[in-house]
Design a protein around this motif. Structure first.
Motif, PDB file in Angstrom:
ATOM      1  N   ILE A 180       0.840  -1.200   0.000  1.00  0.00           N
ATOM      2  CA  ILE A 180       0.000   0.000   0.000  1.00  0.00           C
ATOM      3  C   ILE A 180       0.876   1.252   0.000  1.00  0.00           C
ATOM      4  O   ILE A 180       0.640   2.208  -0.742  1.00  0.00           O
ATOM      5  CB  ILE A 180      -0.944  -0.014   1.220  1.00  0.00           C
ATOM      6  N   TYR A 181       1.925   1.201   0.810  1.00  0.00           N
ATOM      7  CA  TYR A 181       2.845   2.345   0.876  1.00  0.00           C
ATOM      8  C   TYR A 181       3.413   2.642  -0.505  1.00  0.00           C
ATOM      9  O   TYR A 181       3.431   3.790  -0.953  1.00  0.00           O
ATOM     10  CB  TYR A 181       3.956   2.022   1.868  1.00  0.00           C
ATOM     11  N   LYS A 182       3.847   1.591  -1.195  1.00  0.00           N
ATOM     12  CA  LYS A 182       4.442   1.800  -2.519  1.00  0.00           C
ATOM     13  C   LYS A 182       3.399   2.333  -3.491  1.00  0.00           C
ATOM     14  O   LYS A 182       3.694   3.166  -4.347  1.00  0.00           O
ATOM     15  CB  LYS A 182       5.015   0.492  -3.055  1.00  0.00           C
ATOM     16  N   LEU A 183       2.188   1.841  -3.389  1.00  0.00           N
ATOM     17  CA  LEU A 183       1.137   2.293  -4.306  1.00  0.00           C
ATOM     18  C   LEU A 183       0.821   3.765  -4.087  1.00  0.00           C
ATOM     19  O   LEU A 183       0.517   4.501  -5.019  1.00  0.00           O
ATOM     20  CB  LEU A 183      -0.137   1.467  -4.106  1.00  0.00           C
ATOM     21  N   LEU A 184       0.893   4.189  -2.813  1.00  0.00           N
ATOM     22  CA  LEU A 184       0.522   5.567  -2.509  1.00  0.00           C
ATOM     23  C   LEU A 184       1.644   6.539  -2.819  1.00  0.00           C
ATOM     24  O   LEU A 184       1.418   7.749  -2.888  1.00  0.00           O
ATOM     25  CB  LEU A 184       0.170   5.700  -1.025  1.00  0.00           C
ATOM     26  N   LEU A 185       2.859   6.001  -3.021  1.00  0.00           N
ATOM     27  CA  LEU A 185       4.051   6.838  -3.008  1.00  0.00           C
ATOM     28  C   LEU A 185       3.972   8.010  -3.986  1.00  0.00           C
ATOM     29  O   LEU A 185       4.272   9.134  -3.647  1.00  0.00           O
ATOM     30  CB  LEU A 185       5.269   5.964  -3.327  1.00  0.00           C
ATOM     31  N   ARG A 186       3.545   7.769  -5.189  1.00  0.00           N
ATOM     32  CA  ARG A 186       3.550   8.846  -6.175  1.00  0.00           C
ATOM     33  C   ARG A 186       2.132   9.287  -6.529  1.00  0.00           C
ATOM     34  O   ARG A 186       1.926   9.952  -7.528  1.00  0.00           O
ATOM     35  CB  ARG A 186       4.225   8.348  -7.457  1.00  0.00           C
ATOM     36  N   LEU A 187       1.185   8.829  -5.752  1.00  0.00           N
ATOM     37  CA  LEU A 187      -0.198   9.075  -6.122  1.00  0.00           C
ATOM     38  C   LEU A 187      -0.567  10.539  -5.871  1.00  0.00           C
ATOM     39  O   LEU A 187      -0.296  11.083  -4.811  1.00  0.00           O
ATOM     40  CB  LEU A 187      -1.096   8.153  -5.296  1.00  0.00           C
ATOM     41  N   ARG A 188      -1.176  11.163  -6.850  1.00  0.00           N
ATOM     42  CA  ARG A 188      -1.676  12.518  -6.646  1.00  0.00           C
ATOM     43  C   ARG A 188      -3.168  12.510  -6.885  1.00  0.00           C
ATOM     44  O   ARG A 188      -3.633  12.065  -7.927  1.00  0.00           O
ATOM     45  CB  ARG A 188      -1.028  13.488  -7.621  1.00  0.00           C
ATOM     46  N   LEU A 189      -3.895  13.005  -5.926  1.00  0.00           N
ATOM     47  CA  LEU A 189      -5.349  13.002  -6.059  1.00  0.00           C
ATOM     48  C   LEU A 189      -5.848  14.424  -5.863  1.00  0.00           C
ATOM     49  O   LEU A 189      -5.245  15.221  -5.146  1.00  0.00           O
ATOM     50  CB  LEU A 189      -5.968  12.109  -4.994  1.00  0.00           C
ATOM     51  N   SER A 190      -6.979  14.727  -6.491  1.00  0.00           N
ATOM     52  CA  SER A 190      -7.530  16.062  -6.282  1.00  0.00           C
ATOM     53  C   SER A 190      -8.311  16.043  -4.968  1.00  0.00           C
ATOM     54  O   SER A 190      -8.954  15.062  -4.626  1.00  0.00           O
ATOM     55  CB  SER A 190      -8.451  16.422  -7.434  1.00  0.00           C
ATOM     56  N   MET A 191      -8.171  17.142  -4.230  1.00  0.00           N
ATOM     57  CA  MET A 191      -8.832  17.193  -2.937  1.00  0.00           C
ATOM     58  C   MET A 191     -10.049  18.076  -3.049  1.00  0.00           C
ATOM     59  O   MET A 191      -9.985  19.153  -3.649  1.00  0.00           O
ATOM     60  CB  MET A 191      -7.878  17.767  -1.897  1.00  0.00           C
ATOM     61  N   PRO A 192     -11.151  17.638  -2.474  1.00  0.00           N
ATOM     62  CA  PRO A 192     -12.343  18.495  -2.530  1.00  0.00           C
ATOM     63  C   PRO A 192     -12.110  19.762  -1.699  1.00  0.00           C
ATOM     64  O   PRO A 192     -11.519  19.708  -0.631  1.00  0.00           O
ATOM     65  CB  PRO A 192     -13.442  17.616  -1.938  1.00  0.00           C
ATOM     66  N   ALA A 193     -12.590  20.891  -2.235  1.00  0.00           N
ATOM     67  CA  ALA A 193     -12.356  22.152  -1.537  1.00  0.00           C
ATOM     68  C   ALA A 193     -13.429  22.437  -0.502  1.00  0.00           C
ATOM     69  O   ALA A 193     -13.250  23.272   0.374  1.00  0.00           O
ATOM     70  CB  ALA A 193     -12.307  23.291  -2.544  1.00  0.00           C
ATOM     71  N   SER A 194     -14.540  21.742  -0.604  1.00  0.00           N
ATOM     72  CA  SER A 194     -15.614  22.026   0.344  1.00  0.00           C
ATOM     73  C   SER A 194     -16.364  20.745   0.645  1.00  0.00           C
ATOM     74  O   SER A 194     -16.140  19.727  -0.003  1.00  0.00           O
ATOM     75  CB  SER A 194     -16.577  23.041  -0.265  1.00  0.00           C
ATOM     76  N   ASP A 195     -17.217  20.772   1.654  1.00  0.00           N
ATOM     77  CA  ASP A 195     -17.921  19.546   2.012  1.00  0.00           C
ATOM     78  C   ASP A 195     -19.107  19.316   1.089  1.00  0.00           C
ATOM     79  O   ASP A 195     -19.338  20.061   0.135  1.00  0.00           O
ATOM     80  CB  ASP A 195     -18.296  19.556   3.496  1.00  0.00           C
ATOM     81  N   VAL A 196     -19.906  18.310   1.454  1.00  0.00           N
ATOM     82  CA  VAL A 196     -20.894  17.840   0.492  1.00  0.00           C
ATOM     83  C   VAL A 196     -21.967  18.881   0.180  1.00  0.00           C
ATOM     84  O   VAL A 196     -22.493  18.951  -0.934  1.00  0.00           O
ATOM     85  CB  VAL A 196     -21.496  16.506   0.993  1.00  0.00           C
ATOM     86  N   ILE A 197     -22.255  19.737   1.159  1.00  0.00           N
ATOM     87  CA  ILE A 197     -23.290  20.751   0.890  1.00  0.00           C
ATOM     88  C   ILE A 197     -22.669  21.987   0.248  1.00  0.00           C
ATOM     89  O   ILE A 197     -23.359  22.891  -0.189  1.00  0.00           O
ATOM     90  CB  ILE A 197     -24.036  21.145   2.189  1.00  0.00           C
ATOM     91  N   GLY A 198     -21.353  22.050   0.221  1.00  0.00           N
ATOM     92  CA  GLY A 198     -20.726  23.187  -0.423  1.00  0.00           C
ATOM     93  C   GLY A 198     -20.143  24.193   0.545  1.00  0.00           C
ATOM     94  O   GLY A 198     -19.639  25.240   0.144  1.00  0.00           O
TER      95      GLY A 198
END
Lengths: 89, 931
Positions: free
Chosen positions: B758-776
């Motif tokens: 799991i560590y190796k899989l996450l190593l270079r992973l880039r994900l977009s982060m939500p800027a706000s919660d579900v209601i906005g």
């Protein structure tokens, strides 16, 4: 005396648990539900301790201890999620 | 013991060139030659005894439980092959020194070559069929490496793959045959198998055994219809072709036929399959050899043809035919190896192997030309050369059979045709290359090779002449010993003579020579005729077949494995419904004698809450956080239920796993899209509901059926032995760390591997982060709330205390390393949540990978420790001690093991959770890409 009180107390906590469940199900907001779950943890601690007293055994004490500690942390995590989305930053 | 050394020396020798790779090329060659030369001397020392008819043996235990021994034998046939393998091998080493260019890695080449040599020696010397098979496969592998030595060339790679596929498939057939022989005879020992020929021949499995062995031999020896791989293996460097494809590897199949001859031969089936296959190969090979413009191509097809000849001789089944076969093995190896080397010299010094360009080379390299011409004449079967003698014996043997009844004359006729063709292509080799005008635009001006490059060719050609002129003197004894080993009894006393008088075989030889000259003179017409056929490239066909198999395989995989989790679940659950449901139909009655525990209101309430929690989780699954809360309820009630039904260990474990799971899910949730659209069609919902309903019903029924049955399980054993055997009163823990310690060791290893994965899989992973919660709403600006920070910091020591307490008492009361580990990790995770990665980084700079590794290591070492006391792996030890102030306490080796479990769990959990958390922070592991 204790043998009569304990079942009564356990019954009362059961009612409390059912009410918690009701709050958890109807909400309406997420903090309501989180609070309901947290209260469920607390009521469960009480239930386990009472069961231990009733059985005359201290085997259940650790379970209660762990619920107290881990339930708190779990609630903290959910709250942090509500606040920041990202719980470890 | 000498036998062991003979086979061990080349294996050890395979390492020499790797180490000597830095030396100069000539030094590397000399150093490499030491091991095979020593082995050859050892073989020669044994030779006198073997020639007298003795069989030398050596065996030692390998895996006695499987009936495997390391067994070697040295009889006449083995001696012959050992001499070929080691002798020609040494010549090849010398030759390759001059053949390989500066750019090629000498060390790598010699190392592969020695590996191959060791494998071949292993085949011929094995006195155990399974051991023989292991070396057999090793020749396939090492020849793959040798053929693809010039891996940058596509022909090299494809040729190697083809050779490996064909010979590998044959090897599997051979394994099947060997295992069947073992079933029939009851042993794998070659001596005993050879002695039980009648038993095998009369067994109903004989046909199957024979076919499996023949498949193995025919694929290896490039017999029809498996002949196609050999010409493509010519992409190898010429020393490899000279060694593998003339003298040794292709002869391994022949060796197998010869070795199993006393067991498998002597039936009609053997006659028909082996001799007719040999005949077909003989003719096909000779015919196609004539039309190859590539020198090595010609030699490759001629090799196929000669292998067919030997196979056919073995198939004829008479004793003299077997003698002729052995004789031709020797002759073919000598003249073909020298021809290959000559072809390599021509290629090396003129830059081409195309016979349409190579002409008149006799003026440029007269010395090489003479050597090549003598060898080619031997291949054609010209008198005074060794090829003539064995070919004449072959002709004589074809006359002595009556395989096809009144049509038996066809076989000598066809043999003569093959002889004609073989003279024709030999003539082509001589005339086209060395005469026939001037060279046509060669890349370089041809010249003689370095002096030493010719020595191996000279030696082999001298042997051709010596055997051809005074055969009895040179090989008489060896031939007699080898043939006796093949036949299984004393061979007929053969007097190999050049002149037998004017008889039919001689006439056949004369016809072959004259016919060959005529065919060659008419070659233009033959080429034109052959040109009308579409030129079929076996490589393309082979690649096509392989590719379509791969495609077919992919299609099947894609049909089952289409990436849809719903599909997998549906298949899996439907299977359970069908199989489980069918079994449930036959289960009568559902309820049996066991008395149910009386129902009380509190348990009922618990069950009700559990059901509601489960339903709510499923119902809310589109709203993830809410669904998670439902899941928490389920987890909580399950742990309470464990406590209620006297399983406090399970309750503790369930609780700690529960919270870790929730945190993990929440970390992952953050990166998922906030809303999930509804995608299921109504019909799909109905389908899914009915499947899940059915599965729920079945599982509930099974559970009820189990719960209402009186059980007698192995738990009684554990209950009885936990204290006396494991030294602990907590049976669950004793099972985990003692009785089933090996399982636990495996589990923590898997856990560690998973965490690192799991560590190796996450190593270079880039994900977009939500800027706000579900209601906005945007996130709260306060990163680390102060109350939380203070409370959690004061909780840490308490939590650690709890975990130590749980760990220490684990052996006798609920607890143990696993739960303690989870508690510790949760406490640390709380600090991560409350203070952030930065804060932790400065205070607890632990490399979690090392923690995992040390945990697994401690557990393993504890297990290994019992070896020091002469006990089996993971035997536990315990004793009671007394210390003032503390009182009586117990020490058990299981505690050390539990410490390993604890560390592995802490490391794995933190490695996963902390790294998932780090993905959003500045500690995203970017340092590896500094550019």
């Amino acid at each position: 005396m204790l043998m009569q009180v304990v079942p009564v107390a356990m019954g009362i906590f059961c009612v409390a648990l059912l009410l918690n469940l009701w709050r958890l199900l109807i909400g309406p907001t997420l903090p309501d539900r989180i609070l309901a779950l947290d209260t469920m943890y607390i009521n469960c601690i009480a239930l386990i301790i009472l069961y231990g007293i009733w059985q005359g055994s201290n085997l259940y004490f650790e379970a209660a201890l762990l619920i107290a500690m881990l339930g708190f942390i779990s609630t903290v995590a959910v709250c942090k999620y509500l606040l920041r989305g990202d719980i470890i930053e | 013991m000498t036998l062991l050394w003979i086979s061990l020396l080349p294996i050890l020798g395979a390492m020499v060139p790797l180490m000597a790779g830095r030396q100069s090329r000539i030094q590397c060659a000399w150093l490499t030659a030491i091991a095979p030369a020593a082995a050859l001397i050892l073989v020669l020392q044994q030779a006198p005894a073997v020639l007298k008819g003795e069989v030398l043996r050596y065996s030692t235990e390998w895996i006695p439980q499987l009936g495997l021994e390391l067994a070697f034998r040295l009889d006449g046939l083995t001696l012959l092959f050992c001499l070929l393998i080691l002798g020609i091998g040494l010549l090849i080493i010398l030759y390759a020194r001059y053949y390989l260019s500066e750019k090629d890695s000498m060390g790598r080449f010699y190392s592969f070559l020695m590996l191959f040599m060791a494998a071949m020696l292993g085949i011929v010397m094995s006195n155990n069929l399974l051991q023989l098979w292991v070396f057999w496969e090793l020749t396939s592998l090492s020849s793959f490496l040798l053929i693809s030595f010039w891996w940058q060339k596509t022909e090299g790679r494809k040729g190697a793959r083809m050779a490996l596929t064909v010979t590998g498939a044959g090897g599997l057939c051979l394994l099947a045959g060997i295992l069947m022989v073992q079933q029939v005879v009851g042993t794998l020992n070659v001596d005993e198998v050879l002695a039980s020929g009648d038993q095998i021949r009369q067994h109903p499995w004989y046909t199957a055994i024979l076919i499996m062995f023949l498949l193995g031999a025919f694929t290896k020896s490039a017999q029809f219809p498996f002949q196609f791989w050999l010409p493509h293996a010519m992409a190898a460097p010429t020393p490899v072709s000279a060694y593998l494809h003339s003298a040794t590897m292709v002869k391994a199949g022949i060796f197998l036929l010869a070795r199993m001859y006393p067991v498998l031969a002597g039936t009609d089936l053997w006659f028909f399959i082996v001799s007719l296959t040999g005949l077909a190969t003989l003719l096909l090979g000779a015919y196609f050899a004539l039309f190859k413009h590539d020198l090595k191509g010609l030699l490759a097809f001629s090799t196929i043809s000669h292998l067919g000849l030997i196979t056919m001789l073995l198939g004829l089944g008479s004793q003299m035919a077997a003698v002729a076969a052995v004789f031709h093995i020797i002759n073919h190896a000598t003249f073909k190896a020298s021809l290959f080397m000559a072809a390599g010299i021509i290629d090396h010094e003129s830059g081409s192997r195309d016979m349409r360009k190579l002409n008149g080379l006799i003026r440029y390299m007269p010395h090489t030309a003479i050597l090549a011409m003598i060898a080619a004449a031997s291949m054609a079967g010209i008198p005074l050369l060794n090829g003539f003698l064995s070919k004449e014996m072959f002709f004589a043997e074809t006359l002595h059979q009556d395989l096809l009844g009144s049509l038996s004359w066809v076989i000598p006729a066809l043999a003569t045709v093959a002889g004609i063709l073989s003279v024709a292509y030999s003539l082509r080799f001589i005339h086209d290359v060395f005469f026939n005008g001037e060279p046509i635009d060669l890349p370089k001006v041809p010249h003689e090779p370095p002096r030493y490059m010719k020595i191996p060719v000279e030696i082999l050609v001298a042997l051709c002449l010596a055997v051809g002129i005074v055969p009895n003197l040179v090989v008489g004894d060896l031939l007699y010993a080898a043939s006796s080993a093949v036949i299984g009894q004393m061979a007929p006393n053969v007097d190999i003579a050049i002149w037998h008088g004017l008889n039919l075989p001689l006439l056949m030889s004369i016809t072959a020579v004259l016919g060959g000259v005529i065919v060659y003179s008419q070659r233009k017409r033959m080429f034109r005729f052959q040109g009308q056929f579409q030129d079929r490239d076996a490589k393309l066909t082979f690649e096509y077949i392989i590719q379509s198999m791969v495609e077919g395989g992919k299609r099947i995989v894609l049909f089952i494995d289409n990436g849809s989790l719903q599909r997998y679940l549906l298949c899996l659950l439907t299977a359970i419904i069908v199989i489980g449901g069918y079994a449930m139909l036959n289960l009568q009655p559902l309820k049996t004698t066991r008395e149910p525990i009386p129902l009380d209101a509190i348990t009922l309430v618990g069950a009700f809450i559990l059901c509601c929690g489960g339903l709510a989780t499923a119902f809310w699954h589109h709203k993830r956080l809410r669904s998670l809360l439902g899941l928490s309820v389920v987890g909580l009630v399950v742990s309470i239920a464990f406590a209620r039904f006297s399983a406090p260990d399970l309750a503790l474990t369930q609780l700690s796993v529960e919270v870790v799971t929730i945190i993990l899910l929440m970390l992952a949730l953050f990166f998922l899209p906030q809303r999930t659209p509804k995608e299921s069609t109504p019909s799909r919902i109905i389908r899914d509901l009915s499947v899940s309903g059915a599965i729920g019903g079945i599982i509930a029924t099974i559970t009820y059926a189990i719960l209402t049955r009186p059980v007698s399980s192995i738990s009684d054993f554990f209950l009885a032995n936990s204290k006396i055997g494991g030294g602990g009163t907590n049976v669950v823990n004793v099972i985990l760390v003692d009785f089933r310690g090996f399982d636990t060791l495996g589990e923590i290893t898997v856990l560690g591997i998973a965490a690192i994965g799991i560590y190796k899989l996450l190593l270079r992973l880039r994900l977009s982060m939500p800027a706000s919660d579900v209601i906005g709403r945007s996130w709260s600006p306060e990163r680390y709330p102060m109350i939380l920070a203070t409370v959690s910091q004061s909780l840490l020591p308490l939590a650690l205390l709890v975990s130590v307490y749980i760990f220490l008492r684990g052996h006798n009361e609920p607890g143990g390393g696993f739960i303690a580990g989870l508690v510790t990790s949760v406490a640390v995770i709380l600090q991560y949540m409350a203070h952030g990665v930065d804060w932790i980084k400065t205070r607890l700079n632990l490399d979690y990978q090392r923690v995992v590794a040390s945990g697994v290591l401690i557990a393993t070492l504890t297990g290994l420790g019992s070896w020091l006391f002469g006990r089996p792996f993971l035997t536990s030890w315990f004793d009671h001690f007394h210390l003032p102030l503390i009182g009586d306490f117990e020490l058990a080796s299981a505690m050390l093991f539990d410490l390993g479990v604890y560390l592995a769990v802490v490391g794995a959990t933190l490695l996963i959770l902390a790294n998932l958390g780090k993905m959003t922070t500045s500690y995203r592991p970017l340092h590896k890409e500094q550019d």
